[in-house]
Design an enzyme around this catalytic site. Structure first.
Site, PDB file in Angstrom:
ATOM      1  N   HIS A  69      30.439  29.277  40.373  1.00  0.00           N
ATOM      2  CA  HIS A  69      31.349  28.812  41.427  1.00  0.00           C
ATOM      3  C   HIS A  69      30.555  28.657  42.725  1.00  0.00           C
ATOM      4  O   HIS A  69      30.984  29.095  43.792  1.00  0.00           O
ATOM      5  CB  HIS A  69      32.533  29.773  41.596  1.00  0.00           C
ATOM      6  CG  HIS A  69      33.383  29.875  40.350  1.00  0.00           C
ATOM      7  ND1 HIS A  69      34.564  29.192  40.190  1.00  0.00           N
ATOM      8  CD2 HIS A  69      33.190  30.538  39.187  1.00  0.00           C
ATOM      9  CE1 HIS A  69      35.069  29.449  38.989  1.00  0.00           C
ATOM     10  NE2 HIS A  69      34.256  30.257  38.357  1.00  0.00           N
ATOM     11  N   TYR A  91      29.798  40.129  39.465  1.00  0.00           N
ATOM     12  CA  TYR A  91      29.898  39.592  40.832  1.00  0.00           C
ATOM     13  C   TYR A  91      29.004  40.398  41.775  1.00  0.00           C
ATOM     14  O   TYR A  91      28.430  39.859  42.726  1.00  0.00           O
ATOM     15  CB  TYR A  91      31.338  39.684  41.358  1.00  0.00           C
ATOM     16  CG  TYR A  91      32.343  38.704  40.798  1.00  0.00           C
ATOM     17  CD1 TYR A  91      32.188  38.118  39.547  1.00  0.00           C
ATOM     18  CD2 TYR A  91      33.478  38.367  41.522  1.00  0.00           C
ATOM     19  CE1 TYR A  91      33.140  37.243  39.047  1.00  0.00           C
ATOM     20  CE2 TYR A  91      34.432  37.482  41.030  1.00  0.00           C
ATOM     21  CZ  TYR A  91      34.251  36.929  39.789  1.00  0.00           C
ATOM     22  OH  TYR A  91      35.200  36.076  39.303  1.00  0.00           O
TER      23      TYR A  91
END
EC number: 1.11.1.-
Lengths: 177, 353
Positions: free
Chosen positions: B64, B329
């Site tokens: 992303h 993440y």
């Protein structure tokens, strides 16, 4: 400061052994959590943070007790380099016990993560900053590995005193009476 | 006075014992750290598997990577308080920092090529608690487990075996549904046209202590405009950022937050399986996007939209993904913040056009 006592006080010994368990657990949890993606990850992280705060509080208490009561003298026949190593290692232990939780807390603050302990959000220690986060993260990781190495050497030295030199140094901190 | 030389005992057995204790401790540490188990699925491996063939782009999110920041509010209507005691479900308005994004590791990818679009949010509550969420517009996830996700990345990257994807699909039949969606779902003209879904399930707890497993979606108020493949091609590589900037300048954009409650027996642990349509839903409030900010030096850039940052009243469920996502993440965040100098902090000429 007058270290006439041959052993650490019962309070000092209790703090030492409780913290030994906490810190070893902490180091194992630390390297374990960053190497897994399983749900354990969240469990380990949720132990790591409050345990870090607990170690910081215990370390500050312990430092105060140490300053107030001192430490038993090392045996007179211990070689000087060994004595020097023993003294320096104590400074390193106190520095690491206090610095590592602060580095971890500061690193989370610099990353703008909320630090929530027991349902309460702790204040942010530092401003949100990538460079600060990187510096503290690297320091936290590097010093944690140094801490483990220091503990391994400390344990070997303690057992050396207990089993080979038999000079009372281990007995001074032994958990038993 | 004790004298060592008075003891005839050899120190050798004691030294061996000490060495053995040290060796066991060090080995246990190395094992825990994964240094002795190269097959363990680590967050670093998952992040590594997402890198494009030329390697990860320094300074950017590892997935992303292309996106744009926004600010706005979450307007809670109070209905959510029946299912979660989270502060953000009490009636009121709560500030939001968010990011529209594309599911690609390439920050220069063409908008016309990125099949999956995402929405990330951070909502800050007056008591200091936060809710972070990262959603995508697919109605379900391609695979059922983090291990399968890693295997999928490896199959996609495997150039030596032309049948790697067929083999993967045979072992993970759930991916067929995702493939069908990706092949048939319309492409829309705007980030504002998309419905964004949590896919992962979470447990909500209300003030009475009742637990319910939920998923949520942000449903657009805008009427979606779909694009034909030709129209999509004509739009160019960067139409989404320009479109949403212009649109929000014209008027704030809104999404309804809809929470879906699982029935007993629903597949709460498997985000590749949608729940039946008739499940109880609660519309808990509205996301209002008020200002678009370019990502370079925008407020979302240095935020990790870790989906396990949850306020009291929400927690993870038996879905294994949020933990794996949080771990991965974090690695992505640590890497890109360490590469801060590589990130173009002022908008480039191209981005301004």
């Amino acid at each position: 400061m007058n270290a006439i006592n041959e052993r650490f006080s019962p309070l000092q010994r209790a703090l030492h052994w409780i913290m030994a368990i906490c810190i070893l657990s902490m180091l194992f949890i630390g390297v374990g959590m960053v190497s897994t993606v399983r749900p354990d990850y969240l469990t380990l992280v949720s132990i790591h943070k409050p345990l870090g705060i607990a170690i910081l509080v215990l370390a500050l208490i312990r430092l105060a007790v140490r300053i107030a009561r001192g430490a038993p003298p090392l045996p007179a026949n211990m070689p000087e380099p060994m004595k020097l190593a023993a003294h320096l290692s104590h400074y390193a232990f106190y520095a690491l016990m206090i610095a590592l939780p602060l580095l971890g807390y500061g690193m989370l603050s610099a990353a703008d993560y909320p630090v929530v302990i027991g349902g309460y959000r702790l204040p942010s220690l530092l401003p949100h900053s990538n460079s600060l986060h990187t510096l503290l993260w690297n320091a936290h990781r590097f010093l944690a590995l140094c801490f483990f190495a220091l503990i391994v050497v400390h344990l070997a030295a303690a057992l050396f005193h207990a089993l080979v030199r038999r000079d009372g140094v281990f007995h001074a901190m032994a958990p038993w009476k | 006075m004790p004298d060592k030389s008075a003891s005839p005992r050899s120190p050798l057995p004691a030294l061996i014992l000490i060495a053995a204790i040290v060796a066991v401790l060090v080995a246990a540490f190395a094992y825990t750290a994964g240094w002795l188990t190269p097959n363990r699925l680590t967050p670093a491996k998952i992040v590594g598997s997402l890198a494009p063939p030329g390697g990860a782009v320094p300074g950017f999110r590892r997935n992303h990577a292309k996106g744009i920041c926004f600010s706005g509010d979450f307007e809670s209507n109070g209905s959510g308080a029946a299912i979660s005691k989270a502060r953000m479900f009490m009636p009121g308005t709560y500030p939001v920092t968010g990011r529209f994004n594309l599911a690609t590791p390439d920050p220069k990818a063409s908008d016309a090529m990125a099949r999956v679009r995402g929405l990330s949010l951070r909502i800050v509550m007056p008591d200091g608690s936060e809710w972070r969420s990262a959603m995508i517009d697919a109605p379900f996830f391609p695979v059922a487990t983090p291990q399968a996700f890693f295997d999928l990345q490896r199959a996609l990257a495997n150039k030596s075996d032309p049948e790697s994807m067929q083999k993967f699909a045979a072992a993970h039949p759930e991916i067929a549904a995702f493939g069908a969606w990706a092949g048939s779902a319309p492409w829309t003209a705007s980030y504002a046209d998309e419905r964004y879904n949590s896919l992962n399930s979470f447990v909500f707890t209300n003030a009475e202590g009742q637990d319910q497993t939920v998923r949520w979606s942000f449903v657009p108020a805008a009427k979606p405009e779909t694009l034909t493949p030709d129209e999509l091609k004509q739009k160019g590589a960067n139409f989404l950022d320009a479109e949403i900037t212009q649109r929000v300048q014209g008027a704030p954009q809104r999404w309804a937050m809809v929470v879906t409650v699982a029935n007993p027996g629903d597949p709460t642990a498997d985000p590749s399986k949608a729940w039946p349509e008739d499940r109880h839903t609660v519309e808990v409030g509205t996301l209002v996007v008020k200002a678009i900010e370019p990502e370079p030096d925008g407020p979302c850039r240095d935020l990790n939209f870790d989906p396990t940052v949850l306020p009291s009243g929400m927690r993870v469920s038996d879905d294994p993904f949020p933990a794996a996502r949080s771990a991965a993440y974090s690695v992505s965040f640590n890497r890109r913040t360490a590469e801060d100098k590589a990130y173009p902090h002022t908008p480039s000429q191209g981005a301004q056009q």
